[in-house]
Design a protein around this motif. Sequence first.
Motif, PDB file in Angstrom:
ATOM      1  N   VAL A  65      29.692  20.926  29.888  1.00 31.28           N
ATOM      2  CA  VAL A  65      31.008  21.617  30.335  1.00 31.28           C
ATOM      3  C   VAL A  65      31.120  22.495  32.449  1.00 31.28           C
ATOM      4  O   VAL A  65      29.872  23.598  32.202  1.00 31.28           O
ATOM      5  N   PRO A  66      31.157  22.403  32.826  1.00 26.71           N
ATOM      6  CA  PRO A  66      31.307  22.827  33.756  1.00 26.71           C
ATOM      7  C   PRO A  66      31.975  24.245  34.391  1.00 26.71           C
ATOM      8  O   PRO A  66      32.532  24.759  33.457  1.00 26.71           O
ATOM      9  N   PHE A  67      31.467  25.294  35.311  1.00 32.42           N
ATOM     10  CA  PHE A  67      31.487  26.801  35.555  1.00 32.42           C
ATOM     11  C   PHE A  67      31.412  26.728  36.934  1.00 32.42           C
ATOM     12  O   PHE A  67      30.658  26.175  37.907  1.00 32.42           O
ATOM     13  N   SER A  68      31.535  27.945  37.461  1.00 31.05           N
ATOM     14  CA  SER A  68      32.021  28.154  38.903  1.00 31.05           C
ATOM     15  C   SER A  68      31.180  30.299  39.347  1.00 31.05           C
ATOM     16  O   SER A  68      31.715  30.474  38.522  1.00 31.05           O
TER      17      SER A  68
ATOM     18  N   GLU B 288      35.622  40.657  45.497  1.00 33.37           N
ATOM     19  CA  GLU B 288      35.763  40.693  44.872  1.00 33.37           C
ATOM     20  C   GLU B 288      34.958  39.186  43.530  1.00 33.37           C
ATOM     21  O   GLU B 288      34.271  38.535  44.854  1.00 33.37           O
ATOM     22  N   LEU B 289      34.367  39.046  42.348  1.00 28.44           N
ATOM     23  CA  LEU B 289      33.286  38.435  42.359  1.00 28.44           C
ATOM     24  C   LEU B 289      33.569  37.899  41.017  1.00 28.44           C
ATOM     25  O   LEU B 289      34.166  38.342  40.236  1.00 28.44           O
ATOM     26  N   VAL B 290      33.712  35.955  40.709  1.00 26.55           N
ATOM     27  CA  VAL B 290      33.710  35.088  39.789  1.00 26.55           C
ATOM     28  C   VAL B 290      33.636  34.756  39.214  1.00 26.55           C
ATOM     29  O   VAL B 290      33.281  33.380  39.952  1.00 26.55           O
ATOM     30  N   VAL B 291      33.420  34.420  37.946  1.00 24.96           N
ATOM     31  CA  VAL B 291      32.682  33.446  37.092  1.00 24.96           C
ATOM     32  C   VAL B 291      33.458  32.902  36.667  1.00 24.96           C
ATOM     33  O   VAL B 291      33.915  33.795  35.451  1.00 24.96           O
ATOM     34  N   GLU B 292      33.543  31.831  36.227  1.00 19.97           N
ATOM     35  CA  GLU B 292      34.762  30.767  35.001  1.00 19.97           C
ATOM     36  C   GLU B 292      34.528  29.100  34.888  1.00 19.97           C
ATOM     37  O   GLU B 292      33.557  28.935  35.671  1.00 19.97           O
ATOM     38  N   ASP B 293      34.288  28.828  33.402  1.00 23.44           N
ATOM     39  CA  ASP B 293      34.462  27.686  33.158  1.00 23.44           C
ATOM     40  C   ASP B 293      35.155  26.462  32.855  1.00 23.44           C
ATOM     41  O   ASP B 293      36.111  27.890  32.436  1.00 23.44           O
ATOM     42  N   ASP B 294      35.132  26.283  31.676  1.00 24.66           N
ATOM     43  CA  ASP B 294      36.515  25.390  31.370  1.00 24.66           C
ATOM     44  C   ASP B 294      35.912  25.316  29.676  1.00 24.66           C
ATOM     45  O   ASP B 294      36.283  24.437  29.266  1.00 24.66           O
ATOM     46  N   GLY B 295      35.229  26.297  28.731  1.00 21.38           N
ATOM     47  CA  GLY B 295      34.755  26.588  27.680  1.00 21.38           C
ATOM     48  C   GLY B 295      35.968  27.196  26.522  1.00 21.38           C
ATOM     49  O   GLY B 295      37.077  26.636  27.554  1.00 21.38           O
TER      50      GLY B 295
ATOM     51  N   PRO C 182      32.805  48.674  36.566  1.00 18.37           N
ATOM     52  CA  PRO C 182      33.662  49.103  35.395  1.00 18.37           C
ATOM     53  C   PRO C 182      34.810  48.816  35.867  1.00 18.37           C
ATOM     54  O   PRO C 182      35.406  48.709  34.510  1.00 18.37           O
ATOM     55  N   GLU C 183      34.971  48.163  36.719  1.00 14.43           N
ATOM     56  CA  GLU C 183      36.406  46.973  37.348  1.00 14.43           C
ATOM     57  C   GLU C 183      35.910  45.919  37.270  1.00 14.43           C
ATOM     58  O   GLU C 183      36.136  45.104  37.650  1.00 14.43           O
ATOM     59  N   THR C 184      35.897  45.801  35.604  1.00 19.72           N
ATOM     60  CA  THR C 184      35.887  43.978  35.464  1.00 19.72           C
ATOM     61  C   THR C 184      37.078  43.624  34.528  1.00 19.72           C
ATOM     62  O   THR C 184      37.061  44.535  33.624  1.00 19.72           O
ATOM     63  N   ARG C 185      37.647  42.290  34.160  1.00 16.15           N
ATOM     64  CA  ARG C 185      38.385  42.210  33.063  1.00 16.15           C
ATOM     65  C   ARG C 185      38.053  40.871  32.689  1.00 16.15           C
ATOM     66  O   ARG C 185      37.350  39.559  34.069  1.00 16.15           O
ATOM     67  N   LEU C 186      38.838  40.315  32.343  1.00 14.78           N
ATOM     68  CA  LEU C 186      38.537  38.571  31.598  1.00 14.78           C
ATOM     69  C   LEU C 186      40.173  38.199  31.103  1.00 14.78           C
ATOM     70  O   LEU C 186      41.056  38.741  31.072  1.00 14.78           O
ATOM     71  N   GLU C 187      40.270  37.547  31.948  1.00 14.16           N
ATOM     72  CA  GLU C 187      41.005  36.423  32.183  1.00 14.16           C
ATOM     73  C   GLU C 187      40.979  34.859  31.689  1.00 14.16           C
ATOM     74  O   GLU C 187      39.857  34.524  31.165  1.00 14.16           O
ATOM     75  N   ARG C 188      41.777  33.557  32.046  1.00 10.95           N
ATOM     76  CA  ARG C 188      42.101  32.424  31.105  1.00 10.95           C
ATOM     77  C   ARG C 188      42.273  32.364  32.884  1.00 10.95           C
ATOM     78  O   ARG C 188      42.724  32.029  34.054  1.00 10.95           O
ATOM     79  N   SER C 189      40.811  30.766  33.018  1.00  6.45           N
ATOM     80  CA  SER C 189      40.881  29.957  33.834  1.00  6.45           C
ATOM     81  C   SER C 189      42.124  29.101  33.927  1.00  6.45           C
ATOM     82  O   SER C 189      42.915  28.950  32.777  1.00  6.45           O
ATOM     83  N   PRO C 190      41.842  28.893  34.955  1.00  6.31           N
ATOM     84  CA  PRO C 190      43.661  27.438  35.067  1.00  6.31           C
ATOM     85  C   PRO C 190      43.210  26.559  33.992  1.00  6.31           C
ATOM     86  O   PRO C 190      44.250  25.602  33.769  1.00  6.31           O
ATOM     87  N   ASN C 191      41.567  26.040  33.646  1.00  6.10           N
ATOM     88  CA  ASN C 191      41.840  24.749  32.273  1.00  6.10           C
ATOM     89  C   ASN C 191      41.837  25.799  31.117  1.00  6.10           C
ATOM     90  O   ASN C 191      41.102  24.951  30.061  1.00  6.10           O
TER      91      ASN C 191
END
Length: 406
Positions: free
Chosen positions: A338-341, A348-355, A385-394
């Motif tokens: 599974v790829p990630f980036s 900002e610092l963004v870490v996302e994957d396709d899981g 503290p300013e951390t949020r969870l979102e859905r990646s495009p995939n």
Amino acid sequence: MRSRLALLVAATTSLVLVAMLVPLALLVRATAENNAITQATAEAQSVGAVIGTVDEPTLALAVSRAEAAGGHDVAVFQPGAAPVSEAVELARRGRSFTAVSPSGGREVLVAVQGPGGTSVVQVVLTPDDLTRGVGETWLGLLLLGVVLIGLGVALADRLAVAITRPMTALARVSHRLAGGDLEARAVPGGPPEVRSAGLALNHLAGRIGELLAEEREMVADISHRLRTPLTGLRLEAESLRDPSEADRIAARVDALEKAVTSVILDARRRTREKGSCDAAVVVRERAEFWSVLAEEQERAFSVTVPPVPVEVPVSAPDLAAALDALFENVFAHTDEGVPFSVRLTPRELVVEDDGPGFGPAALERGHSGAGSTGLGLDIVRRTVPETRLERSPNGGARVVLTLVTS
């Protein structure tokens, strides 16, 4: 509290003053009326004393003097005079009394027995005569009440200040303790209850410091004990026949030892230092470290970092620990391949994957939903503290860390 206490004292003082001054005001009015009637009776009696002993001109002179002395209308009704009021007719029967005049005042009637019959001396009192001096006295009582209420409110305010000032000082100390200043102590003062609360707060602050020190030493001791198995693991790595495999495992052991050392230092520090670092350097370093594992699992791993320094108000060890927690989540909770980036911007610092992704509850300490301890994202949240969870495009997980806020 000061305003409420002042209002309470003002209301209480007002009730007491009303209960005291209203009867006093009525007494003043009754006394003024009695004094006016007594004075009018004395005037009538002085005129009545000369009836039958002097001639008419002399009697008229006596009446004039009585009117001038008392300021009241004085009249003498001789026996056989024309019919007058019912009160005068009643007084001719030999009875002296006081009656209400048609103007609303009083008539003082004195019967005088003489050789020719009963004469009547009438002194008329107007309503103003009955209330002379009452208004001024009532005004004085009103001013006295206002002064007493003002004094009561002033004393209540001083009393409230003596109570609220040490309580405000206790609140400031508690806020300092909540902010991490465990050296903050209250200076006991004020009423005994407030002093007792101040001593209790100081005792609580000291006990909190002791407990935190014990906890830091306990965590440091547990972390220190990990060095023994780490040393054994290093020896096992050095005994491997494959040099490349030995180097790879040794590198992992070095990283783990650095993490343990960082835990020991953090446990012994009194407070977490804010610090700052170049996020670009930290991201490149941690991405290079995890890229080895990504290559082994055949994961596509993209890293986007600006070519210029990105200064952020987070220390380098803390930011590295947060990145390691995010990368570890990717490897632990997504399938191999599974790829990630990771992408860094000046803000900002963004870490996302396709899981499969995760829900907002993952930011709560101890909540994972994937069978782990749930502490990884808690480390991230405490670091940024300013951390949020979102859905990646995939449809996978996307974690956004706001490093710089406006």
